[in-house]
Design an enzyme around this catalytic site. Structure first.
Site, PDB file in Angstrom:
ATOM      1  N   GLU A 146      -2.885   6.068   8.639  1.00 41.05           N
ATOM      2  CA  GLU A 146      -3.640   7.045   7.865  1.00 41.05           C
ATOM      3  C   GLU A 146      -4.678   7.752   8.735  1.00 41.05           C
ATOM      4  O   GLU A 146      -5.084   7.243   9.780  1.00 41.05           O
ATOM      5  CB  GLU A 146      -4.376   6.355   6.712  1.00 41.05           C
ATOM      6  CG  GLU A 146      -3.457   5.809   5.650  1.00 41.05           C
ATOM      7  CD  GLU A 146      -4.228   5.138   4.524  1.00 41.05           C
ATOM      8  OE1 GLU A 146      -3.626   4.941   3.474  1.00 41.05           O
ATOM      9  OE2 GLU A 146      -5.427   4.825   4.707  1.00 41.05           O
ATOM     10  N   ARG A 175      -7.039  -8.161  -9.269  1.00 44.54           N
ATOM     11  CA  ARG A 175      -7.751  -9.422  -9.492  1.00 44.54           C
ATOM     12  C   ARG A 175      -9.223  -9.118  -9.684  1.00 44.54           C
ATOM     13  O   ARG A 175      -9.655  -7.965  -9.586  1.00 44.54           O
ATOM     14  CB  ARG A 175      -7.577 -10.337  -8.277  1.00 44.54           C
ATOM     15  CG  ARG A 175      -7.974  -9.651  -6.968  1.00 44.54           C
ATOM     16  CD  ARG A 175      -7.998 -10.585  -5.796  1.00 44.54           C
ATOM     17  NE  ARG A 175      -8.103  -9.910  -4.522  1.00 44.54           N
ATOM     18  CZ  ARG A 175      -9.207  -9.406  -3.994  1.00 44.54           C
ATOM     19  NH1 ARG A 175     -10.343  -9.460  -4.671  1.00 44.54           N
ATOM     20  NH2 ARG A 175      -9.201  -8.816  -2.809  1.00 44.54           N
ATOM     21  N   LYS A 208       0.805  -1.215   0.000  1.00 42.16           N
ATOM     22  CA  LYS A 208       0.000   0.000   0.000  1.00 42.16           C
ATOM     23  C   LYS A 208       0.840   1.267   0.000  1.00 42.16           C
ATOM     24  O   LYS A 208       0.493   2.262  -0.637  1.00 42.16           O
ATOM     25  CB  LYS A 208      -0.936  -0.008   1.211  1.00 42.16           C
ATOM     26  CG  LYS A 208      -2.035  -1.062   1.155  1.00 42.16           C
ATOM     27  CD  LYS A 208      -2.946  -0.936   2.358  1.00 42.16           C
ATOM     28  CE  LYS A 208      -4.147  -1.862   2.262  1.00 42.16           C
ATOM     29  NZ  LYS A 208      -3.785  -3.261   2.384  1.00 42.16           N
ATOM     30  N   HIS A 222     -14.362  -4.081   8.985  1.00 49.00           N
ATOM     31  CA  HIS A 222     -13.659  -3.642   7.784  1.00 49.00           C
ATOM     32  C   HIS A 222     -13.856  -4.594   6.610  1.00 49.00           C
ATOM     33  O   HIS A 222     -13.095  -4.546   5.644  1.00 49.00           O
ATOM     34  CB  HIS A 222     -12.159  -3.454   8.053  1.00 49.00           C
ATOM     35  CG  HIS A 222     -11.864  -2.494   9.164  1.00 49.00           C
ATOM     36  ND1 HIS A 222     -12.163  -1.151   9.081  1.00 49.00           N
ATOM     37  CD2 HIS A 222     -11.308  -2.688  10.389  1.00 49.00           C
ATOM     38  CE1 HIS A 222     -11.792  -0.555  10.197  1.00 49.00           C
ATOM     39  NE2 HIS A 222     -11.281  -1.463  11.006  1.00 49.00           N
TER      40      HIS A 222
END
Length: 661
Positions: free
Chosen positions: A200, A297, A116, A235
Site C-alpha cells: 500500500e 473482536r 486484508k 506499528h
C-alpha cells in the site's frame, strides 16, 4: 443471560471479562498454561482448567483442549478475549459444533474481514473508501516490486492476515524492497500461518482513527464513536484516546456511517472495530480517510470508549451473544468528556522497545486511574506472551484534564524487577505536539532519542540508592535518642563508600555520617547534604540541600530501584553483583537479548563482516529481532543453528579478538 462462561484467554483481558461476569452473576471458568498456573486470572475465576505447556501453540491456541475444558466445566458459552483464537473462524465453528455459544461474530464475518486484501475488495463494493495499493493474489517478488514502483515510494508491505504491527514493513528505497518483503513474509508466516502480503501507499502524515461498532442478531448495527490510536511505535499502539482530537461533527458522522456500512455488509454481530487511516498532511479532511481493516473482536483500547459513553462493552457482548437486542439505539448514544489509555509494557524503549522479562518485584499502580491488569507483585513476565502488564485509563471533562490525569497517574506507577516504558509514557504525555492534539503515527519517531532514553539519575536518586545500599534507610522506632546515632566517632565523623552501577557506568559514592538522620553524599566532585525525614516501608521523605521530596526505594539482594520524579532509576550494587569489567569483551560477542528462536544465521566462521551487518535473526515475543555485528571483524565461531531455542544471554556468534582480526 448465561449461567457460566469459559474465557479462552489469559492476563488482563481474562480478568476484565471476569469482573463484568461477576457483576452480572455469571460464573466464570479460566484456562491456563503451565506458565500461568498461579496467574491472577486463575485466582479470580470461579474455577480454572489446565490446557498444557507454556507455549501458546500447546495451550491457548489448542482448540481441542479449550473445547474439552468448556464441556467438562459445564460452560454454556466461550469468550475469546483478544489475540490468540479471537479471530479464528475454525475456533468459532468448533465452539458451535460442541453445542456452545461463541461470544463474538460468526465464522463467516471473521473470514470476510480476516484477509486484508479480500476485506478491501468487499469494502469497495460497500462504498467504503480504501487505501490505494495492490491487494491481489499474485505474490511473486518481482511483480510486487513492480507494483510498489507503480504505487510510488514510500510503500508499506503488510501481511494480509496480520494485525498488531506484525508482518509490516515500511520501505523508502526500491533497493530495500526485497529484504523487507522476505522479512514481512517470515513474520506473517510465523505469527498468522500466512506469508502472503499486500502493498500500500505509505502516507507521509497519517492518523490512525478507528470506530467502535456493535451489531446484534436482529440486524441492527450502531457505532460508539471513534478512538484515535496514532501514537505508535513499531506499528503498535502506545496511547489511545477518545474522541479523536480535531474531529468535526460532519466527519464523525461520515466515518461512523462508513463503519456501520462495513459491519452491515458482513451481517456483523457483537463488538468490532473498523480501522481507518486518515491523511492529515492538509489537516483532518472528510475526503481523506480510508478503510484499513476490521478487527472482529473487542479491542485492547475499548476502555476509552467505555469512559466516554458510560457503557460496559463486555456486558453488551454477553447480552448480544445471549440473543438480546442491542441495549441502545444510535440516537441514544452520546459522548461525555475525554479519555486516554496508556499501555504499560515490560520493555526497554532505549533498546528499540525490546521486550523485558523477569519477576515483578514491585507492582504498585495508582488508584487515581482505572487500572486494567492481569498481574500483581511477585508475578513473572515470561517470554511466552505479550509483554503488556497494565493499561492506565483516565477520564476528564476536557482533553487537557484527562491528559493531566494520565500524566499524574503514570508518574505514580511503581514497577520494579523488570524494565518498563513508564518513563517513556510520562515524557510522551509532556510532548507539546501531543498536548496540542497534533498527532500522527510518525510523532514518536520525530521526537528523537530524548523521548526514548531515561534521563540521568539526579543526585537525589544517587543519595537514596547509596543510603539504601548501606542499610541507612532503616530508621529504628526506639524513642531512645542513642538508637539514632549512626555515625558517632570519638575522634571524628564516620564515612563509608559504596560502588553502584548505573546505566553501565560504575559510580563511587562516599557517605559521611555526622550522626542522627543527617548525612553527606560525596559523588562526582559534588557534596550533597541529606536529611532523612521519614521512612514508611519503601516510602521515603528526604531533604537534599533544602529540597524536600518523597520517593520510593526498592531493594533486593544486588539491585536497587529508586522511583523519583516520575522515573525509575535502577542501580546494581557492584561489589555484590560481581560484574566489573564484563563489558570489555562485549565487542567480540553477539548474545541473545532475550529468550527466543534462531530464524536466520547469515555468517559462518571465517567470514569477514562489517559493523552493522545483519548476522543473526531471532524470533521472540511475537516479533523478529535482527542482531548486527558490533564491529568490523572476522567471525570466530557460530555456536547456534537455525531452529535453536536459546536463552537470554546465550552466545550466538563471536568475532576474533581485534588483534587477531
Amino acid at each position: 443471560m448465561f449461567r457460566k462462561i469459559l474465557i479462552a484467554n489469559r492476563g488482563e483481558i481474562a480478568c476484565r471479562v471476569i469482573r463484568t461476569a461477576r457483576r452480572l452473576g455469571v460464573a466464570t471458568v479460566a484456562v491456563y498454561s503451565d506458565a500461568d498456573r498461579n496467574a491472577l486470572h486463575v485466582e479470580m475465576a470461579d474455577e480454572a482448567i489446565r490446557l498444557g505447556p507454556a507455549e501458546a501453540a500447546e495451550s491457548y491456541l489448542n482448540i481441542a483442549a479449550i473445547i474439552e475444558a468448556a464441556k467438562a466445566s459445564g460452560a454454556e458459552a466461550v469468550h475469546p478475549g483478544y489475540g490468540f483464537l479471537s479471530e479464528n473462524p475454525d475456533f468459532v465453528e468448533a465452539v458451535k459444533a460442541a453445542g456452545l455459544v461463541f461470544i463474538g461474530p460468526s465464522a463467516s464475518a471473521i473470514r470476510a474481514m480476516g484477509l486484508k486484501d479480500a476485506a478491501k475488495a468487499l469494502m469497495e463494493k460497500a462504498g467504503v473508501p480504501v487505501v490505494p495499493g495492490y491487494h491481489g493474489e499474485r505474490q511473486d517478488a518481482a511483480f510486487l516490486a513492480g507494483e510498489a514502483t507503480a504505487i510510488g515510494y514510500p510503500v508499506l508491505i503488510k501481511a494480509r492476515a496480520g494485525g498488531g504491527g506484525k508482518g509490516m514493513r515500511r520501505v523508502e528505497d526500491p533497493a530495500d524492497f526485497s529484504a523487507a518483503l522476505e522479512s514481512a513474509r517470515r513474520e506473517g508466516e510465523s505469527a498468522f500461518g500466512d506469508g502472503r502480503v499486500l502493498v500500500e501507499k505509505y502516507m507521509a502524515k497519517p492518523r490512525h482513527i478507528e470506530v467502535q461498532v456493535f451489531g446484534d442478531g436482529h440486524g441492527y448495527v450502531v457505532h460508539l464513536f471513534e478512538r484515535d490510536c496514532s501514537l505508535q511505535r513499531r506499528h503498535q499502539k502506545v496511547i489511545e484516546e477518545a474522541p479523536a482530537p480535531g474531529m468535526t461533527a460532519q466527519m464523525r458522522e461520515a466515518m461512523g456511517a462508513a463503519a456501520v456500512r462495513a459491519a452491515a455488509a458482513i451481517g456483523y454481530s457483537g463488538a468490532g472495530t473498523v480501522e481507518f487511516i486518515a491523511d492529515v498532511s492538509d489537516g483532518l479532511r472528510q475526503d481523506r480517510f480510508y478503510f484499513m481493516e476490521m478487527n472482529t473482536r473487542l479491542q485492547v483500547e475499548h476502555p476509552v470508549t467505555e469512559a466516554i459513553t458510560g457503557l460496559d462493552l463486555v456486558e453488551w457482548q454477553l447480552r448480544v451473544a445471549a440473543g438480546e437486542p442491542l441495549p441502545k439505539r444510535q440516537e441514544e448514544l452520546a459522548i461525555t468528556g475525554w479519555a486516554f489509555e496508556a499501555r504499560l509494557y515490560a520493555e526497554n524503549p532505549a533498546r528499540e522497545f525490546l521486550p523485558a522479562t523477569g519477576r515483578l518485584a514491585v507492582f504498585d499502580l495508582p488508584d487515581s486511574a482505572r487500572i486494567d491488569s492481569g498481574v500483581r507483585a511477585g508475578d513473572i513476565v515470561t517470554p511466552y506472551y505479550d509483554p503488556m502488564i497494565a493499561k492506565v485509563i483516565t477520564h476528564g471533562q476536557t482533553r487537557a484534564e484527562a491528559l493531566a490525569r494520565l500524566e499524574a497517574a503514570l508518574e505514580k506507577c511503581r514497577v520494579g524487577g523488570v524494565t518498563t516504558n513508564a518513563g517513556f509514557l510520562v515524557r510522551l504525555c509532556r510532548l507539546p505536539a501531543f498536548a496540542a492534539g497534533d498527532v500522527d503515527t510518525g510523532l514518536i519517531g520525530r521526537a528523537g532519542e530524548g523521548l526514548l532514553v531515561e534521563p540521568e539519575a539526579s543526585e537525589e536518586a544517587f543519595a537514596l540508592a547509596a543510603l539504601s545500599a548501606l542499610g541507612l534507610l532503616e530508621m529504628p522506632d526506639d524513642p531512645d535518642p542513642w538508637a539514632h546515632i549512626r555515625g558517632f566517632r570519638l575522634w571524628g565523623e564516620a564515612a563509608r563508600t559504596v560502588f553502584l552501577d548505573h546505566g553501565g557506568a560504575e559510580h563511587a559514592l562516599r557517605i559521611v555520617m555526622p550522626g542522627g538522620r543527617r548525612f553527606r553524599l560525596d559523588h562526582n566532585g559534588l557534596s550533597t547534604e541529606v536529611g532523612l525525614l521519614s521512612v514508611n516501608g519503601d516510602a521515603i521523605r528526604l531533604d537534599c540541600d533544602g529540597h524536600v521530596f518523597s520517593a520510593t526505594v526498592h531493594r533486593d539482594a544486588a539491585s536497587i530501584v529508586v522511583f523519583f520524579g516520575g522515573h525509575a532509576h535502577a542501580f546494581a550494587i557492584a561489589e555484590e553483583a560481581g560484574h566489573h569489567g564484563e563489558a570489555a569483551a562485549g565487542g567480540d560477542r553477539l548474545s541473545a537479548p532475550m529468550p527466543g528462536l534462531v530464524r536466520i544465521v547469515s555468517a559462518a566462521p571465517g567470514a569477514r563482516v562489517a559493523r552493522g551487518d545483519a548476522l543473526v535473526t531471532m524470533e521472540a515475543m511475537k516479533m523478529e529481532l535482527v542482531l548486527a555485528a558490533p564491529r568490523d571483524g572476522v567471525v570466530a565461531a557460530v555456536p547456534v543453528a537455525v531452529g535453536d531455542q536459546v536463552a537470554e544471554g546465550a552466545l550466538l556468534l563471536s568475532l576474533e579478538p581485534e588483534e587477531a582480526a
